[in-house]
Design a protein around this motif. Sequence first.
Motif, PDB file in Angstrom:
ATOM      1  N   SER A 163      -9.644   3.960   0.207  1.00  0.00           N
ATOM      2  CA  SER A 163     -11.054   4.304   0.375  1.00  0.00           C
ATOM      3  C   SER A 163     -11.958   3.605  -0.635  1.00  0.00           C
ATOM      4  O   SER A 163     -13.130   3.374  -0.356  1.00  0.00           O
ATOM      5  CB  SER A 163     -11.247   5.821   0.269  1.00  0.00           C
ATOM      6  OG  SER A 163     -10.767   6.299  -0.967  1.00  0.00           O
TER       7      SER A 163
ATOM      8  N   SER B  46      -6.782  -3.949  -6.055  1.00  0.00           N
ATOM      9  CA  SER B  46      -6.187  -2.703  -6.538  1.00  0.00           C
ATOM     10  C   SER B  46      -7.063  -1.544  -6.079  1.00  0.00           C
ATOM     11  O   SER B  46      -7.868  -1.684  -5.162  1.00  0.00           O
ATOM     12  CB  SER B  46      -6.065  -2.735  -8.062  1.00  0.00           C
ATOM     13  OG  SER B  46      -7.338  -2.924  -8.668  1.00  0.00           O
TER      14      SER B  46
ATOM     15  N   VAL C 123       0.862  -1.179   0.000  1.00  0.00           N
ATOM     16  CA  VAL C 123       0.000   0.000   0.000  1.00  0.00           C
ATOM     17  C   VAL C 123       0.900   1.230   0.000  1.00  0.00           C
ATOM     18  O   VAL C 123       1.779   1.361   0.857  1.00  0.00           O
ATOM     19  CB  VAL C 123      -0.928   0.034   1.230  1.00  0.00           C
ATOM     20  CG1 VAL C 123      -1.789   1.296   1.217  1.00  0.00           C
ATOM     21  CG2 VAL C 123      -1.809  -1.211   1.271  1.00  0.00           C
TER      22      VAL C 123
ATOM     23  N   THR D  94      -7.772   2.135  -4.341  1.00  0.00           N
ATOM     24  CA  THR D  94      -7.236   2.936  -3.235  1.00  0.00           C
ATOM     25  C   THR D  94      -7.782   2.427  -1.909  1.00  0.00           C
ATOM     26  O   THR D  94      -8.670   1.569  -1.875  1.00  0.00           O
ATOM     27  CB  THR D  94      -7.618   4.418  -3.403  1.00  0.00           C
ATOM     28  OG1 THR D  94      -9.046   4.543  -3.341  1.00  0.00           O
ATOM     29  CG2 THR D  94      -7.114   4.967  -4.729  1.00  0.00           C
TER      30      THR D  94
ATOM     31  N   SER E 186       0.164   7.927  -2.239  1.00  0.00           N
ATOM     32  CA  SER E 186      -0.934   7.955  -3.218  1.00  0.00           C
ATOM     33  C   SER E 186      -2.151   7.173  -2.748  1.00  0.00           C
ATOM     34  O   SER E 186      -3.202   7.238  -3.387  1.00  0.00           O
ATOM     35  CB  SER E 186      -0.451   7.373  -4.541  1.00  0.00           C
ATOM     36  OG  SER E 186      -0.105   5.993  -4.378  1.00  0.00           O
ATOM     37  N   GLU E 187      -2.002   6.415  -1.633  1.00  0.00           N
ATOM     38  CA  GLU E 187      -3.060   5.561  -1.076  1.00  0.00           C
ATOM     39  C   GLU E 187      -3.439   4.423  -2.022  1.00  0.00           C
ATOM     40  O   GLU E 187      -4.506   3.829  -1.907  1.00  0.00           O
ATOM     41  CB  GLU E 187      -4.307   6.381  -0.714  1.00  0.00           C
ATOM     42  CG  GLU E 187      -4.054   7.422   0.365  1.00  0.00           C
ATOM     43  CD  GLU E 187      -5.329   8.067   0.862  1.00  0.00           C
ATOM     44  OE1 GLU E 187      -6.392   7.802   0.260  1.00  0.00           O
ATOM     45  OE2 GLU E 187      -5.274   8.818   1.846  1.00  0.00           O
ATOM     46  N   ALA E 188      -2.563   4.103  -2.973  1.00  0.00           N
ATOM     47  CA  ALA E 188      -2.844   3.027  -3.931  1.00  0.00           C
ATOM     48  C   ALA E 188      -2.589   1.664  -3.301  1.00  0.00           C
ATOM     49  O   ALA E 188      -1.646   1.478  -2.524  1.00  0.00           O
ATOM     50  CB  ALA E 188      -1.971   3.201  -5.171  1.00  0.00           C
TER      51      ALA E 188
END
Length: 611
Positions: free
Chosen positions: A573, A569, A529, A571, A533-535
């Motif tokens: 949120s 995949s 994670v 984010t 970028s919170e990806a």
Amino acid sequence: MKFLKWLLIVFASLFLLLAAYLTLIFDPNDFKPQIVEAVKKQTGRTLTINQDLSWTFFPSIGIALGDISLSNPKGFKNDTMLKVDGIVAEVALLPLLSKEVEIAQLNLDGLTLNYDSYKNGRTSLDGLTSGGDKAGAEQAVSDSKPAEGSVQLSSLNIGGIAITNTQVNLFDEATGKVQALKLEALTLGAFSLDKFADISFKFSMVQPEMTLTSEGNGEIKVDGSLAKLTIKDFVVENIVEGDAIPNKRMQMDLTSQIELDNQAKTLAVVLSSLSLEQIKAQGKLAVNYGAKVPDVVASMSFGDIDLTPYMAKGEAAKADEKDGAASASAQEPDLTGMKAVNLKLDLDIKSVVADKIKTENWLMKLMLKNGVLDVNQLSADLYQGKLLASAQLDGRKKVASYRFDKKISGIQVRPLLTDAAEVDMLAGTTNFEVAGSGFSLIPDNIKRNLNAKGQFEIADGSLYGVNIPQMLRDAKAKLAGDLNATSAGEKKTDFTSLTGSFTMAKGQVTNPDLNMASPLIRLQGKGNVNLLSEAIDYALKTSVVGSLEGQGSAEKDELYGLEIPFAISGTISEPKFALDTAALFDAKLKKEAEKATDDLKDKLFKKLGGF
């Protein structure tokens, strides 16, 4: 009667003779040049007394002076440091004959103080507190000793003190800001040494962002040595107003007891009650200021705290917070103040509510010494579990460093995630451990520079947003030729355990050993994670260990044993889940081919007589 009459005539005559002597012969203005010269010599400042000094004779003897000013050092923003419109001091005559000073009344009106401070360390007090040169200091010490035959003070009595219309202006070159404090009134009742006297005040402070109004009253006592001061039943009411204040208005009231011992260099404060809107507290404070760095020992106990009314709300507020964080991230916070005091603090809070987050039984023990803050204990009850943590912040260098160790146990993770971050992704009973360290307190740098490692375990939980068994059923149906098969039911995958470990470095969390087990499937793999970028990027494999029709089915599923790629995949949120159906088809085809090959071998063996 005649005796009394003549006695009154004698006293009246003496009073008139004294008044005539003071008025006609003893002119206090004769000392003005000497006073001005003495101030100039000792401080380098210019003292100006524009009005003539005059005597007052009723109701008691006294002296009045006004329009007095004291200059600031050259080059300061304000030319004048101190200005007074008027001072009146009235002294009872007869007690002076017994070496006693009895001030009937002391009035001070229209005092203005301009205090300037500059980046190079210069302030308006330069030259006033240093004591002059060495010779001057020695002379001051010598002068402080009572000379033989001099008058000694045996008592001090003040009928009352009234200070009105006082203005204090503070200028700080470092920030470029000017703060204004106005003391509307300070009154002291009949005062004697070793006795309590009434005291009250009212003042206001105006800043660009807010306005503070404060008023209070209590009783004050000074001991005979003038070294000890006691204030009891000190009640203060404060009101803060401004656009930067939550709800644009906040009230804080307190009741305290204060003891100051200037010989022992100690200060003790008992906070009998503190009220900040609906927040209630009590505590105590002890300060030893005899050393170069003061030592402070404090304890505070709070009741129920609801922070929700003071939290910014709405998209506009969130945008302002984001912009403020961006501007604040340009430089490291100044932590030099951490070296100015040594602090030991014990804190307990009954409960804390912050928006939707609810916690209870907070305990904290921290120590600040030589610029290093140690949180030795931090614990709280939250979401049916327990938080235990310790941390350290080292502010001795320009770029601060920190370390921490945190453990949570038995916490229900779903309500915590939804209340704290509005993320409905995971449920279950959680045990979590993490230890880490880093440097720099700039928000983005915290993510980049934080190095940490830990492990987690979630029991009897669910993964929300995806139903993996249903996805497998749909894929299985499509392999059988039903191309219209679609997912139905709640998007939730139940599991008995979810475990793994992780490391954090350069803004990325890496999880190499995610393992999820349920009665129907197994999920294993790794991923990472990106905190910046919170990806999310996870590559996993799922396998069927039971019947997809349910735990009641006696037969193994035809997908039993197949490892099917599964990806996460998106984010944090908004995560996205995908099952690799192509790989599933290949695996199924391979399994069918292997099964056909095994069947062919069995037939050949039978035809060959069992060889």
